[in-house]
Enzyme design. Sequence first.
Site, PDB file in Angstrom:
ATOM      1  N   ARG A 233      71.508  50.198  61.972  1.00  0.00           N
ATOM      2  CA  ARG A 233      70.813  50.413  63.030  1.00  0.00           C
ATOM      3  C   ARG A 233      71.036  51.752  63.208  1.00  0.00           C
ATOM      4  NH1 ARG A 233      75.749  47.379  65.674  1.00  0.00           N
ATOM      5  NH2 ARG A 233      77.208  48.869  66.255  1.00  0.00           N
ATOM      6  N   ARG A 234      71.484  52.611  62.531  1.00  0.00           N
ATOM      7  CA  ARG A 234      71.604  54.058  62.646  1.00  0.00           C
ATOM      8  C   ARG A 234      70.308  54.771  62.361  1.00  0.00           C
ATOM      9  NH1 ARG A 234      76.858  54.797  59.036  1.00  0.00           N
ATOM     10  NH2 ARG A 234      78.027  52.986  59.858  1.00  0.00           N
TER      11      ARG A 234
ATOM     12  N   GLY B 176      79.908  45.672  72.894  1.00  0.00           N
ATOM     13  CA  GLY B 176      78.826  46.695  72.819  1.00  0.00           C
ATOM     14  C   GLY B 176      79.105  47.975  72.846  1.00  0.00           C
TER      15      GLY B 176
ATOM     16  N   SER C  16      80.278  50.248  70.496  1.00  0.00           N
ATOM     17  CA  SER C  16      79.556  51.030  69.510  1.00  0.00           C
ATOM     18  C   SER C  16      78.160  51.129  69.384  1.00  0.00           C
ATOM     19  CB  SER C  16      79.727  50.209  67.930  1.00  0.00           C
ATOM     20  OG  SER C  16      81.169  50.172  67.479  1.00  0.00           O
TER      21      SER C  16
ATOM     22  N   HIS D  94      76.074  48.023  60.894  1.00  0.00           N
ATOM     23  CA  HIS D  94      75.972  49.361  61.574  1.00  0.00           C
ATOM     24  C   HIS D  94      75.179  50.565  61.050  1.00  0.00           C
ATOM     25  CE1 HIS D  94      79.924  49.458  64.382  1.00  0.00           C
ATOM     26  NE2 HIS D  94      79.725  48.037  63.794  1.00  0.00           N
TER      27      HIS D  94
END
Length: 401
Positions: free
Chosen positions: A273-274, A233, A235, A270
């Site tokens: 979720r940014r 977790g 990141s 990735h």
Amino acid sequence: MELTLLGTGAPEGLPRPDCPCAACASALGTAARAATALLIDKVLLLDLTPGAAFAAARSGHSLGGVQQVLLSHPHDGPAVEVPAGLPQPVRVPDGRELTLISGHRVRALALDSPGTGYEVAGPDGERVLYLPPGAAPAGLDEVRAPYELVLVDVVGRPDALARLRTVGAVAPTTDVLAVHLDHDVHPGPELARRLAAAGARAVPDGTTLDVGAYEDVPDVPRRTLVLGGARSGKSVEAERRLESFPDVLYVATGGTRGGDSEWAQRVSAHRERRPGSWRTAETCDLVPLLDDTDDSAPLLVDCLSLWLTYAMDEVGAWDDAEWAGGGEKALRAKAAALVDAVRRTRRTVVAVSNEVGSGIVPATASGRRYRDELGRLNAAFASECEHVLLVVAGQALTLRG
């Protein structure tokens, strides 16, 4: 202006009624929170909640002098009884202004979800912004000056805080208070840690504040290293630390790997979720980014372990002969240059790296070399950071900060 928080919790309060979760079970004593309601200078009440009169009495105040009661968010539950002597609660239409005989001026702000935000200016000019749960401003333009105090759903809508920073409504001197707190985060040290990373704080119900007092505004750390094992977790934790800031530059050191569909899926996850306002740079050339004084955007570097792989490739460190023939010296020089850039950077930086050495000893000399060099890099990088975290099973342990 004096502001008293009669409640700081979500509409259902904390703990939630009949909720068996761990966060609710630990929300005891000062960690228990009634639904958010604010009393400003004893004349303006924002959000009438059950038990508001008793909450005011517990904090040493009375609602007897309240001239106006304003509602900010839809109320789907049973009707709240209006205590005797209080004016009937109303909602100000978006964009309209209201002036109280006390000299307070209230302006209603449009939001991106049902509800109304309120900007309150006191007789002496201090300005407070209050947003309902799950809401962010809609169409907010550049503001003439930062607010002295902002009350917002920091945990539920960190992007709202990012928007306010973008237009100059929140500055380093703005006191950001988290309200509408629910059971998404365990109360106590974990909540305080999460909020401090966003430049915000929480206070217990019944707290009275003098608007414009800056001594309690938390400093956002400029450099943070987040360590952890695979799928720990780390990141997510790193991204969470910057999600309330605008224009973050996400530095992906892994690049792309043609033909590797599994890696492409990881990269896609990735990106999804940014926040949409973030930019991405796929590069291992980190020193120029750290030295760039023309770009004040925070950096999120994910990750140092892939940067080390790239650096070892460049100097031929995987080969024993090349390592002994100058590869070791060249790699140490690259690592030293990176660490020195971290020391002198003026940018906010959050970097991610793998914690190594806790498992099986690599079977090859090159594998052991990589493990050792990553351990050295992590230690050197951490020595230049104000905050260092170790993430285990999704839980962040503070090593420094």
